[in-house]
Design an enzyme around this catalytic site. Structure first.
Site, PDB file in Angstrom:
ATOM      1  N   SER A   1       0.843  -1.184   0.000  1.00 50.28           N
ATOM      2  CA  SER A   1       0.000   0.000   0.000  1.00 50.28           C
ATOM      3  C   SER A   1       0.884   1.241   0.000  1.00 50.28           C
ATOM      4  CB  SER A   1      -0.917   0.000   1.232  1.00 50.28           C
ATOM      5  OG  SER A   1      -1.848   1.046   1.165  1.00 50.28           O
ATOM      6  N   ASP A   2       0.408   2.274  -0.660  1.00 52.30           N
ATOM      7  CA  ASP A   2       1.106   3.552  -0.663  1.00 52.30           C
ATOM      8  C   ASP A   2       0.066   4.646  -0.753  1.00 52.30           C
ATOM      9  OD1 ASP A   2       3.972   4.674  -0.844  1.00 52.30           O
ATOM     10  OD2 ASP A   2       2.834   5.855  -2.305  1.00 52.30           O
ATOM     11  N   GLN A   3       0.388   5.804  -0.187  1.00 49.00           N
ATOM     12  CA  GLN A   3      -0.596   6.886  -0.146  1.00 49.00           C
ATOM     13  C   GLN A   3       0.066   8.236  -0.371  1.00 49.00           C
ATOM     14  OE1 GLN A   3      -2.341   8.313   3.702  1.00 49.00           O
ATOM     15  NE2 GLN A   3      -4.220   7.511   2.807  1.00 49.00           N
TER      16      GLN A   3
END
EC number: 3.6.1.-
Length: 192
Positions: free
Chosen positions: A68-70
């Site tokens: 996951s990356d944001q």
């Protein structure tokens, strides 16, 4: 079921994943998180989420690996993690009275087959009008320097919001559980 591995050192993501009551391990991937030239923010977070999962595939070759990356987007500007008080002040002053869209890239990689699913889940926060004294009080209290956009939605940062909009509030914290459950179900994982 293949064992689950969270490709992240984030305590926020670990807390979210624990809500699903599935056993999992976690490991920090070592990747270059820089944005490519003119790479759209949506493509950036999807690419990085998948690269994080792929970075651990060789050492965890029979796992379902979650990456996951944001990023936070204000207008056309990507707001990353501020890392410092001054940068966090700058980000929150710019966000004051505006809406900030959080784009969370999510990947699920079956490291035994190489099959993967990738998506981006947006979530928008409409910020209150914020003055410098309020911003400074908030930053001294919560110190959200490791959070995109300079606030912790799961904490006192919610006091900076006027409203929110999105399909999955957990995406705001960095791991969209509703979409992750969809991905896990496609891999045959039985969710309690």
């Amino acid at each position: 079921m293949l064992p689950l591995l969270l490709a992240s050192s984030s305590p926020y993501r670990r807390e979210l994943l624990a809500r699903l009551q599935l056993p999992f391990d976690w490991a920090a991937p070592d990747i270059d998180e820089r944005r490519l030239d003119e790479e759209p923010a949506v493509e950036l977070v999807k690419r990085l989420a998948l690269e994080k999962a792929q970075a651990l595939a060789s050492t965890h070759n029979c796992h379902l690996i979650i990456g996951s990356d944001q990023v936070a987007v204000l207008g056309e500007q990507i707001l990353g993690k501020p890392h410092t008080f001054d940068k966090a002040c700058e980000q929150l002053l710019a966000a004051s009275g505006n809406h900030v869209t959080f784009l969370t890239g999510l990947a699920l990689l079956n490291s035994s087959t190489g099959q993967h699913q990738v998506d981006c889940v947006p979530f928008t926060v409409n910020m209150r009008e914020l003055d410098l004294p309020r911003i400074e009080r908030y930053l001294h209290t919560e110190q959200p320097y490791d959070c995109a956009g300079s606030f912790k939605a799961e904490g006192l940062g919610v006091s900076l919001f006027q409203s929110t909009h999105g399909v999955d509030a957990t995406s705001l914290v960095g791991l969209p559980l509703i979409r992750l459950v969809d991905m896990l179900l496609k891999e045959g994982v039985a969710i309690p």
